[in-house]
Write an enzyme that holds these catalytic residues in place. Structure first.
Site, PDB file in Angstrom:
ATOM      1  N   ASP A  77       0.841  -1.202   0.000  1.00 15.90           N
ATOM      2  CA  ASP A  77       0.000   0.000   0.000  1.00 15.90           C
ATOM      3  C   ASP A  77       0.877   1.253   0.000  1.00 15.90           C
ATOM      4  O   ASP A  77       2.029   1.213   0.446  1.00 15.90           O
ATOM      5  CB  ASP A  77      -0.889   0.035   1.255  1.00 15.90           C
ATOM      6  CG  ASP A  77      -1.840  -1.140   1.294  1.00 15.90           C
ATOM      7  OD1 ASP A  77      -2.138  -1.701   0.226  1.00 15.90           O
ATOM      8  OD2 ASP A  77      -2.273  -1.486   2.413  1.00 15.90           O
TER       9      ASP A  77
HETATM   10  N1  URA Z   1      -1.134  -5.970   3.766  1.00 14.39           N
HETATM   11  C1  URA Z   1      -1.609  -4.716   3.812  1.00 14.39           C
HETATM   12  O1  URA Z   1      -2.625  -4.443   4.426  1.00 14.39           O
HETATM   13  N2  URA Z   1      -0.933  -3.755   3.179  1.00 14.39           N
HETATM   14  C2  URA Z   1       0.224  -3.973   2.510  1.00 14.39           C
HETATM   15  O2  URA Z   1       0.811  -3.037   1.966  1.00 14.39           O
HETATM   16  C3  URA Z   1       0.711  -5.286   2.463  1.00 14.39           C
HETATM   17  C4  URA Z   1       0.022  -6.275   3.093  1.00 14.39           C
END
Ligand code: URA
Length: 237
Positions: free
Chosen positions: A105
């Site tokens: 993310d």
């Molecule tokens: N899980 C998440 O919630 N975000 C990420 O960036 C990676 C795994």
């Protein structure tokens, strides 16, 4: 077999139009014969290509580890607003058209692999290959042992139940979680499923390969073949 101009661009000699100009200028020899035509086909295994009399170092694929900083989007789409992960790459790596192996993310940090090898990418992200991905997680409030057990067994995120995971307490509001899949926002949604909320998330390991400590956010380097094997390791030790 690959066109000469593409081959040269993949060796980092410049853009397709720059290398076409070098070819027309007579600066390139293939197997000791000067060529002036950019659509000559090169056998990457056998042919010897010289630029200004120097042999070129051709890599079929490139694999890079980058320490993804916060506020950066895991996309190669240059139309996207804000900073994208390929903004951190130099000209040569950009010319190779690398893409991220799975996403983090925008507000997550840490270990991200970039490559132009689609098979490698698939093998790392598919749950069928069981390549573990480990995250360092900070969260609000407290988690009971029962809630940790729930995370380990699998929780419902939407209409999907997560596969069993490994969870290790690191402190009152700190955990390490290892999963073998990569659903969208998976770690955040897993914590939400037990009534909690992630405040900080960093991927620290893929397979048996840990984020190199020397790599500061935004920094990257190429991976060795040993490291690629560590990434493809099913057990993380
Ligand atoms: N899980 C998440 O919630 N975000 C990420 O960036 C990676 C795994």
């Amino acid at each position: 077999m690959i066109r000469l101009d593409k081959y040269m661009a993949m060796c980092g000699l410049g853009t397709r139009s720059e290398v076409k100009r070098y070819i027309r200028q007579g600066l390139v020899c293939v197997n000791d014969v000067q060529v002036r035509c950019d659509d000559v086909k090169i056998d990457e295994e056998k042919d010897r290509v010289l630029f200004e009399s120097q042999p070129l170092n051709f890599k079929k694929n490139v694999y890079v580890v980058i320490n993804k900083p916060k506020n950066c989007i895991c996309t190669t789409d240059e139309e996207e607003d804000g900073t994208i992960i390929t903004d951190y790459l130099d000209e040569f790596m950009r010319a190779r058209k690398l893409f991220p192996v799975g996403r983090l993310d925008a507000d997550s940090e840490g270990l991200l692999i970039l490559t132009d090898d689609g098979d490698f990418c698939h093998n790392v992200i598919t749950p069928k290959k069981h390549i573990p991905k480990t995250y360092y997680v900070e969260f609000v409030g407290m988690l009971s042992d029962k809630e940790i057990q729930k995370l380990m067994k699998g929780v419902k995120i939407g209409d999907y139940t997560t596969l069993p995971s490994k969870v290790r307490r690191l402190g009152e509001q700190k955990l390490e979680i290892t999963i073998h899949e990569g659903k969208y926002h998976q770690i955040k949604l897993m914590l939400e499923a037990i009534g909690n909320r992630v405040t900080y998330l960093k991927r620290i390991k893929i397979g048996n390969f840990g984020l190199p400590e020397m790599l500061m956010p935004g920094e990257y380097r190429e991976l060795s073949s040993d490291e690629l094997q560590q990434i493809l390791c099913k057990e993380n030790i």
